[in-house]
Design an enzyme around this catalytic site. Sequence first.
Site, PDB file in Angstrom:
ATOM      1  N   SER A 455       0.806  -1.219   0.000  1.00  0.00           N
ATOM      2  CA  SER A 455       0.000   0.000   0.000  1.00  0.00           C
ATOM      3  C   SER A 455       0.837   1.267   0.000  1.00  0.00           C
ATOM      4  CB  SER A 455      -0.950   0.007   1.211  1.00  0.00           C
ATOM      5  OG  SER A 455      -0.227   0.077   2.425  1.00  0.00           O
ATOM      6  N   LYS A 498      -6.458   4.613   8.342  1.00  0.00           N
ATOM      7  CA  LYS A 498      -5.351   5.428   7.847  1.00  0.00           C
ATOM      8  C   LYS A 498      -5.727   6.906   7.805  1.00  0.00           C
ATOM      9  CE  LYS A 498      -3.294   1.752   5.022  1.00  0.00           C
ATOM     10  NZ  LYS A 498      -3.036   1.274   3.647  1.00  0.00           N
TER      11      LYS A 498
END
Length: 601
Positions: A455, A498
């Site tokens: 990611s 996140k």
Amino acid sequence: MVNFSRKRPAVSSLFSQQQAIEQSLNWQALQPDLVIQDFPLEPVNFWALQPNATQGIDLFLRHPTRSLLMMKVGEPVEYAELLQNFISQNHHKVRSIFGVNYVIEQGDSFSFPHVYTEPAKSLDDNFASQGEALSALYCDQFQLFGSFRIHPRSQDIQLVPGLVHKANGGVLILSAATLLSQFDLWGRLKQILQTQTFDWYSAHPFKNLPCDIPSYALNLKVIVLGNRTELATLAELEENLYSFADYAEIESYISVAEVEEQKTWAGYVQQMAQEQNIELDFLALNKLYQLLVRESENRFLINASPLKLKEILQDASTFTEKTALSAVDFEGIFQQKLAQYGFLKEQTYADILNEQVYVETQGEIVGQINGLSVIEYPGTPVCFGEPSRISCIVQFGDGEVIDVERKNELAGNIHGKGMMIAQACLSNILDLPSQLPFSASLVFEQSYGEIDGDSASLAIFCVLVSALADLPLPQHIAITGSIDQFGLVHSVGGVNDKIEGFFTICQRRGLTGKQGVIIPMTTIQQLSLSDDVKSAVKNGEFFIYPVEDIYQACELLFGRDLLDENKDYTEKTESLSRLIQRRIEGRADSERKSFWHFFRS
């Protein structure tokens, strides 16, 4: 008093705030909402959510020769009773007697015992059954297959029926974990199912039975419950498993993409709430849906676990001491759980705010970017988002990109794959005739544990471009996303955590109206963000920018095109590829001058 805080760099002049705002998500897109109109709805049971499983069970029970069904479930203990009740209610047979009656004529000092069978006539007969559904998630060989006993003094024998006898004519539900932990049970169970005959054996391999005990025919079906790993292990040990066994699965997550699917789920929630003497209004149901989307990371799929739903309802009712629950009540128990589980998260954020871990949220720096990661601590039930500083330094070299984490065995294989994809993507996009005359080192700063995942590959690509073009990156923008070799940005996990992790740091330092995050366009359907983030986005204090490819990401971060597009560029808008090419040419000129200087000297 001495100020030990770091000096913050000036705010970037290249980043076009107005242009970025136009590309950011609207606040309405940050939380999913149910679209059903009618409420309350008719309550439905759990099996209404599982049409494929119910059809598979029905076909298995009606099949004349199939006797074994392997069923994938989340937790067997959660579904065994549900399955047992479903079979009893929907496949109820006319009450009949199955099995036999073992007649035992005890021996004496001059003769052996004599055992024979006769058809069972009543349930009082020792091996009679009614064809019911039974479940036993743990059992040993004596509980499963029965036992042969000898009285220590009189030497009289006794036959004790096991689960296979009690479930004769019906269904026996077992767990795969039991069969794996006592694998010797599997061989005998398979023989019984394939022959539909029960034979008696001595429990001791070196001792025979004291007399002959006749076998008898069984009419038995078995359902084995297990998670995917357990069933896979059993299939590896029994290579031909699915040549004689059928397969079905109870879906862990159910679709709520369509209105009718949402109605079915809402009816099931109402059924569960009624069983707990709890009342819900529509806003409470919608908040419950949003919380479940956070867990599934997909607004079209939500957790179907009855135990999970029951726990949420009971937690909210216990926390508020009410039976009529509202959206505020669900939000309250959610925040209480976050605080209850949040010690490590708060300590992590405190380290950043106290600059024990350096994460900049203002200004611009060459070769540094804020990536977004998800932190998991073993032994804790939750994970949380944390910004991590990724840095890149370039110097003249042979084109090697050094992954410091990977070289020191602090990164996994998927991380290494993402790093190589970012390098390949850069070479492909720049269309270089040869390798770069630069070497680079990439570091996840102040990272001391193992990392993995791809990611960060979008962030790695952008920080490489920054270092090669010698252009600064805005530190008030954090980024997450995986890329392929052609520059497309793909989905990542944990996007809610996140975003909220970076937002929390920015909020506690003070929102400037410029901070935000870049996420893959494909993760929009994962979003179910907190009310604080939603409010900040609504007020223009925080921004979320979805991107589809590296070109959009670079335009947001640098305020420049990645490649030349036949535009009239100025010095401040020159494309990134041209800046990198100019630096490469400058390196080549420097080498030529050094070469001629060597010979002249």
